[in-house]
Design a protein around this motif. Structure first.
Motif, short mmCIF file in Angstrom:
data_model
loop_
_atom_site.label_atom_id
_atom_site.label_comp_id
_atom_site.label_asym_id
_atom_site.label_seq_id
_atom_site.Cartn_x
_atom_site.Cartn_y
_atom_site.Cartn_z
N THR A 127 0.83 -1.21 0.00
CA THR A 127 0.00 0.00 0.00
C THR A 127 0.86 1.26 0.00
OG1 THR A 127 -0.15 -0.17 2.41
CG2 THR A 127 -1.98 -1.07 1.13
N GLU A 128 2.14 1.12 0.35
CA GLU A 128 3.07 2.25 0.32
C GLU A 128 3.73 2.40 -1.04
OE1 GLU A 128 5.44 0.60 3.33
OE2 GLU A 128 4.22 1.37 4.97
N GLY A 129 3.43 1.47 -1.98
CA GLY A 129 3.97 1.56 -3.33
C GLY A 129 5.25 0.78 -3.57
N LYS A 130 5.75 0.09 -2.58
CA LYS A 130 6.98 -0.69 -2.76
C LYS A 130 6.63 -2.03 -3.42
CE LYS A 130 9.64 1.18 1.05
NZ LYS A 130 10.35 0.89 2.28
N ARG A 131 7.56 -2.51 -4.23
CA ARG A 131 7.35 -3.75 -4.97
C ARG A 131 8.28 -4.83 -4.43
NH1 ARG A 131 6.31 -4.93 -10.99
NH2 ARG A 131 7.47 -6.84 -11.32
N TYR A 132 7.71 -5.98 -4.12
CA TYR A 132 8.47 -7.14 -3.67
C TYR A 132 8.24 -8.26 -4.67
CZ TYR A 132 9.15 -4.90 0.86
OH TYR A 132 9.52 -4.04 1.85
N GLU A 133 9.30 -8.98 -4.97
CA GLU A 133 9.22 -10.03 -5.97
C GLU A 133 10.05 -11.22 -5.52
OE1 GLU A 133 10.27 -10.36 -10.69
OE2 GLU A 133 9.69 -8.41 -9.87
N ALA A 134 9.53 -12.42 -5.79
CA ALA A 134 10.27 -13.63 -5.44
C ALA A 134 9.90 -14.74 -6.42
CB ALA A 134 9.94 -14.06 -4.02
N PHE A 135 10.80 -15.69 -6.56
CA PHE A 135 10.54 -16.85 -7.40
C PHE A 135 10.67 -18.09 -6.53
CE2 PHE A 135 11.55 -20.26 -10.32
CZ PHE A 135 10.57 -20.08 -11.29
#
Length: 147
Positions: A127-135
């Protein structure tokens, strides 16, 4: 020993104890400790992200088939259970056989699941606009079904 200096009486000790207890009982109000209560509860927590990934890894690696429409991921287990991870308001919830409501991650504005032959890519926007990504990879080929 002088008879004039007899020390404190029991009543004097009880009065002193009463005064000390009254002062101590009002101490929290006098100090006004706000820093204990000012922690924002609805913020994305990196530790929750790590726990979410571990739980997702466990579910994916125990499944025999995966489905995803990018917003919801379904993991079908050999026992016949269907485990889903879906966005619910600003939360990601886990459900088993379309029942229950276990919150696994909060303060999420968007989530996507991208299936591949050897695993799943998870993309979460807070909701703060940060992007997290994982595989999350699998140890064996999984039948991937895209509806």
């Amino acid at each position: 020993m002088n008879m004039g200096s007899r020390g404190f009486t029991l009543i004097e000790m009880l009065i002193v104890l009463l005064v000390v207890l009254l002062i101590v009982s009002f101490l929290p109000f006098l100090l006004d400790i706000r820093w204990l209560h000012d922690k924002p509860l609805n913020r994305f927590n990196h530790l929750e992200w790590q726990v979410f990934l571990q739980q997702l890894k466990s579910e994916i690696r125990e499944s025999k088939q995966l489905e995803s429409d990018q917003a919801v991921m379904y993991a079908y287990k050999p026992t016949g259970e269907k485990v889903s991870f879906e966005k619910y308001g600003s939360l990601i919830r886990r459900r088993v056989n379309d029942q229950g409501n276990e919150v696994v991650l909060q303060s999420v504005s968007d989530v996507r699941y991208e299936l591949a032959q050897n695993g799943v890519r998870i993309i979460v926007v807070t909701t703060e606009g940060k992007r997290y990504e994982a595989f999350v990879s699998t140890f064996f080929p999984i039948k991937v079904k895209q509806p």
